[in-house]
Scaffold this motif. Sequence first.
Motif, short mmCIF file in Angstrom:
data_model
loop_
_atom_site.label_atom_id
_atom_site.label_comp_id
_atom_site.label_asym_id
_atom_site.label_seq_id
_atom_site.Cartn_x
_atom_site.Cartn_y
_atom_site.Cartn_z
N ARG B 101 10.11 65.09 45.25
CA ARG B 101 9.29 63.89 45.35
C ARG B 101 10.10 62.66 45.68
NH1 ARG B 101 6.50 63.53 40.09
NH2 ARG B 101 6.57 61.30 40.49
N LYS B 102 11.38 62.67 45.30
CA LYS B 102 12.23 61.52 45.61
C LYS B 102 12.49 61.44 47.12
CE LYS B 102 14.49 61.83 41.18
NZ LYS B 102 15.62 62.50 40.54
N TYR B 103 12.50 62.60 47.79
CA TYR B 103 12.72 62.60 49.24
C TYR B 103 11.46 62.23 50.01
CZ TYR B 103 17.25 64.78 48.66
OH TYR B 103 18.54 65.03 48.34
N ARG B 104 10.34 62.62 49.42
CA ARG B 104 9.08 62.41 50.13
C ARG B 104 8.84 60.92 50.35
NH1 ARG B 104 5.45 67.21 47.58
NH2 ARG B 104 6.05 68.71 49.17
N TRP B 105 8.47 60.62 51.57
CA TRP B 105 8.12 59.28 52.02
C TRP B 105 9.32 58.33 52.08
CZ3 TRP B 105 3.81 60.44 54.06
CH2 TRP B 105 3.04 59.45 54.67
N THR B 106 10.31 58.48 51.19
CA THR B 106 11.48 57.60 51.31
C THR B 106 12.37 58.09 52.44
OG1 THR B 106 12.66 58.89 49.69
CG2 THR B 106 11.51 56.97 48.88
N GLU B 107 12.46 59.42 52.61
CA GLU B 107 13.30 59.99 53.67
C GLU B 107 12.45 60.58 54.78
OE1 GLU B 107 16.54 59.98 53.85
OE2 GLU B 107 17.16 59.33 51.84
N LEU B 108 11.33 61.17 54.38
CA LEU B 108 10.51 61.94 55.31
C LEU B 108 9.08 61.48 55.19
CD1 LEU B 108 11.22 65.72 54.73
CD2 LEU B 108 11.19 64.56 56.92
N SER B 109 8.53 60.92 56.25
CA SER B 109 7.12 60.57 56.12
C SER B 109 6.33 61.22 57.24
CB SER B 109 6.92 59.06 56.09
OG SER B 109 7.13 58.53 57.37
N LEU B 110 5.03 61.09 57.15
CA LEU B 110 4.15 61.84 58.05
C LEU B 110 3.08 60.93 58.62
CD1 LEU B 110 2.79 64.65 58.95
CD2 LEU B 110 1.58 64.53 56.78
N ILE B 111 2.89 61.04 59.93
CA ILE B 111 1.69 60.46 60.54
C ILE B 111 0.78 61.64 60.82
CG2 ILE B 111 0.74 59.15 62.47
CD1 ILE B 111 3.47 57.86 62.82
N PRO B 112 -0.30 61.76 60.08
CA PRO B 112 -1.05 63.02 60.11
C PRO B 112 -1.87 63.22 61.37
CG PRO B 112 -2.10 61.45 58.66
CD PRO B 112 -0.86 60.79 59.15
N GLN B 113 -2.31 64.45 61.53
CA GLN B 113 -3.02 64.87 62.73
C GLN B 113 -4.39 64.22 62.83
OE1 GLN B 113 -3.27 69.10 62.99
NE2 GLN B 113 -3.70 69.02 65.16
N GLY B 114 -5.21 64.41 61.80
CA GLY B 114 -6.56 63.87 61.89
C GLY B 114 -6.65 62.56 61.16
N ALA B 115 -6.44 61.47 61.87
CA ALA B 115 -6.48 60.17 61.19
C ALA B 115 -7.84 59.94 60.58
CB ALA B 115 -6.16 59.06 62.17
N MET B 116 -8.85 60.59 61.16
CA MET B 116 -10.21 60.40 60.69
C MET B 116 -10.34 60.77 59.21
SD MET B 116 -11.86 59.20 63.13
CE MET B 116 -11.42 58.86 64.80
N ASN B 117 -9.67 61.85 58.82
CA ASN B 117 -9.85 62.34 57.45
C ASN B 117 -8.60 62.15 56.60
OD1 ASN B 117 -12.39 63.33 58.26
ND2 ASN B 117 -11.36 65.06 59.18
N SER B 118 -7.65 61.42 57.10
CA SER B 118 -6.38 61.35 56.38
C SER B 118 -6.34 60.24 55.36
CB SER B 118 -5.23 61.20 57.37
OG SER B 118 -5.16 62.36 58.14
N LEU B 119 -7.38 59.44 55.33
CA LEU B 119 -7.43 58.39 54.32
C LEU B 119 -8.52 58.74 53.32
CD1 LEU B 119 -7.09 55.41 56.77
CD2 LEU B 119 -5.35 56.25 55.23
N ASN B 120 -8.23 58.50 52.07
CA ASN B 120 -9.22 58.81 51.04
C ASN B 120 -10.42 57.87 51.18
OD1 ASN B 120 -10.66 59.32 48.74
ND2 ASN B 120 -8.87 59.44 47.42
N PRO B 121 -11.61 58.44 51.42
CA PRO B 121 -12.77 57.59 51.72
C PRO B 121 -13.23 56.70 50.58
CG PRO B 121 -13.41 59.89 51.47
CD PRO B 121 -11.92 59.85 51.50
N VAL B 122 -12.84 57.01 49.36
CA VAL B 122 -13.38 56.23 48.24
C VAL B 122 -12.35 55.25 47.65
CG1 VAL B 122 -15.11 57.93 47.64
CG2 VAL B 122 -12.88 58.03 46.55
N ILE B 123 -11.22 55.10 48.32
CA ILE B 123 -10.21 54.15 47.83
C ILE B 123 -9.90 53.14 48.93
CG2 ILE B 123 -7.89 53.91 46.91
CD1 ILE B 123 -8.02 56.67 45.84
N LYS B 124 -9.77 51.89 48.54
CA LYS B 124 -9.47 50.85 49.52
C LYS B 124 -8.11 51.06 50.18
CE LYS B 124 -12.27 47.03 47.98
NZ LYS B 124 -12.30 45.72 47.34
N ILE B 125 -8.01 50.58 51.44
CA ILE B 125 -6.77 50.73 52.20
C ILE B 125 -5.58 50.19 51.41
CG2 ILE B 125 -5.59 50.08 54.32
CD1 ILE B 125 -7.90 51.90 54.86
#
Lengths: 337, 347
Positions: B101-125
């Motif tokens: 978890r320490k490596y995740r996002w600090t070293e390696l991040s992801l721009i996901p495939q389906g931007a349409m569904n990659s954000l949680n619909p019930v939480i603000k940006i």
Amino acid sequence: MGGLTWNYILKRFSMFLLTFWLGSSLIFIIPRLAPGDPVSAMVVRIVMREGYMENAQEIIESWKERFGLNDPMAVQYVKYLGNVVQFDFGFSLARFPTDAWDIVLPALPWSIGLLSVASVISFIIGNTIGALMGWDKTPRWLKSILPFSLTFTAIPYFMFGLLLIFILAFKLHWLPASGGYGRGVDPGWNWEFIKSIIRHGTLPLLSIIITSSGGWALGMRGLMITANSEDHFLLAQAKGLSPRRVFLRYGVRNAIMPSLTAFALGLGGLVSGSTLVEFIFAYPGTGYTLFQAIQTQDYTVIEAVCNLMILITSGSVFFIDLLYPLLDPRITFKSNK
Amino acid sequence: MSTINTENLILDAPTDAKKVLEVENLRVQYDTPRGAVRAADDVSFYLKEKEILGLVGESGCGKTTTAMAILQMVQSPGRIVGGQIRINGRNIVGIPESELRKYRWTELSLIPQGAMNSLNPVIKIKEQMADAIRAHENIKKKDLKPRILKLFNDVGLPERVYNMYPHELSGGMKQRVCIAMSIVLNPSVIIADEPTSALDVVVQRVVAQTILEVKERLGVSMIMIGHDMGLQAQMVDRVAVMYAGRLVEIGPVMKMFKNPTHPYTQLLIEAIPSIKEKKPLKVTEGLTHDLRNTPEGCIYQFRCEHVEDSCCNEPPRMYQVGIDHFVSCRHAAERARSMELLGGYHG
């Protein structure tokens, strides 16, 4: 938070009125589809009990006149709707001088008390179990134990209630088997009475919770598995969020919505009581009252209980509709700022 | 043609450039009731600092599996069965979740495939941006908003997005939110999984440019998965071509397009439609083998035009044919080398 607009509230409120009207109308129509009428049924009952009744036919006619059963259907219906609006259904037919409400209302707190506690607890327990079963990061030992907790779902709750009575009340004498509170306890705000209520409520509560949380768990498990494979769930993991946070905010938060609707729909049942459980435990709630009313063909009491149930069900659906936009912002759109 | 050669020299970062990510003999398989599917088989490559590596190949060739393996996010029934993935020299395969978890996002991040569904619909940006920061840093509440707004500014998003829900944004805006999110902790490597595939061409171009700008400004290295060869040609420095779970060729993008070495790469390049000439689509005979049942010898033997007996017996290894250029075909490597001896690629 999301967008509650007047337009939305108005729309939902008219849905609420429509549902209530349709439900009440059905309660009006269904008993009248059955052959006979409540007055003859009551007289027949008296005749069967007493062996003889003088001027039975005349009494039937005059009472029919008095209760307005000779009026054309349309007139009766309008009168009935008037009653519904005022929420006054007149006298109980089985216990004549008593008002129908005087029979139903005292039973209400018992059912609401028992069932609200039972449904909240089983909702929480069931959804927690289901969410853990559907989550891929749940420890394996926990995942293998959890399904056993659902075994009881297959047992009807009244059967389970009988089992509990047999073991905990008759064999072990730990808890009382029936009633709402102990004899000789003074009803009121005193510790003895409250203790008695809790002791008497435990068995019905247990039988409902243990048998009904499994349903929540199975539903939640399915929803959680779907939520687990959502892209945003995977992204949340990739972000390195703590498993707890991923579980709660990206899993449960999204999966819980349909369960919440089902929960609201179930709220109407609080008022009508759980007829079978209340019957087994002789619990003085509305379910038991309804059971007695059906046995004695007491139509006004049935109408009172059913209308109350319809009101609470459609009312709670209306309430959850208002709550939903706050939980799921996609339901309404804010009007232009 | 000599102009292109000089271009190549510019495109080729010196080989001794720092390697931020090294993948070595990575093997991922999906366990199925009828045998294990080898979705990534012996994949090795490296990613240099400030470089964009394109990862291309047909559907099911193992592009996304490889990317997910790098992120340690292979979904069950898949699992990593071998190999190493090193970020800045440190292996992350097999380390415990809490370490990972320490490596995740600090070293390696992801721009996901389906931007349409990659954000949680019930939480603000703003919350979704913020929880990535909070998971790795202790940040004061008052510093959070300016930091997120600056990121929005970097990717060309208006400030009002801060308080919005995903469903209130267009597809392009959602993808920009994802881009902004991927750079929030200044990672060493960003993996972009077909970042533009769900968008229309106009938005595609804008999003692609945003990615390039961000990459230039931060000096981050990227792996860009995609099957749009045209887009790849414009964006990436090097291309890696995968086929049936294996890497068949990896090299500088210009060389690969002008002079593809591996027969499969040749096929891919030829399949790009041209607006200048009308040519029939070239389709090879034969199907890709069942991935549960990998043949002995070369992986491409059933579809290759130049297949020989030796191809079916002994599997090829990666042969170096130029600077940062490797190919997994004995004959292609020989041809390339002899051409080089005869005076360069473009003879």
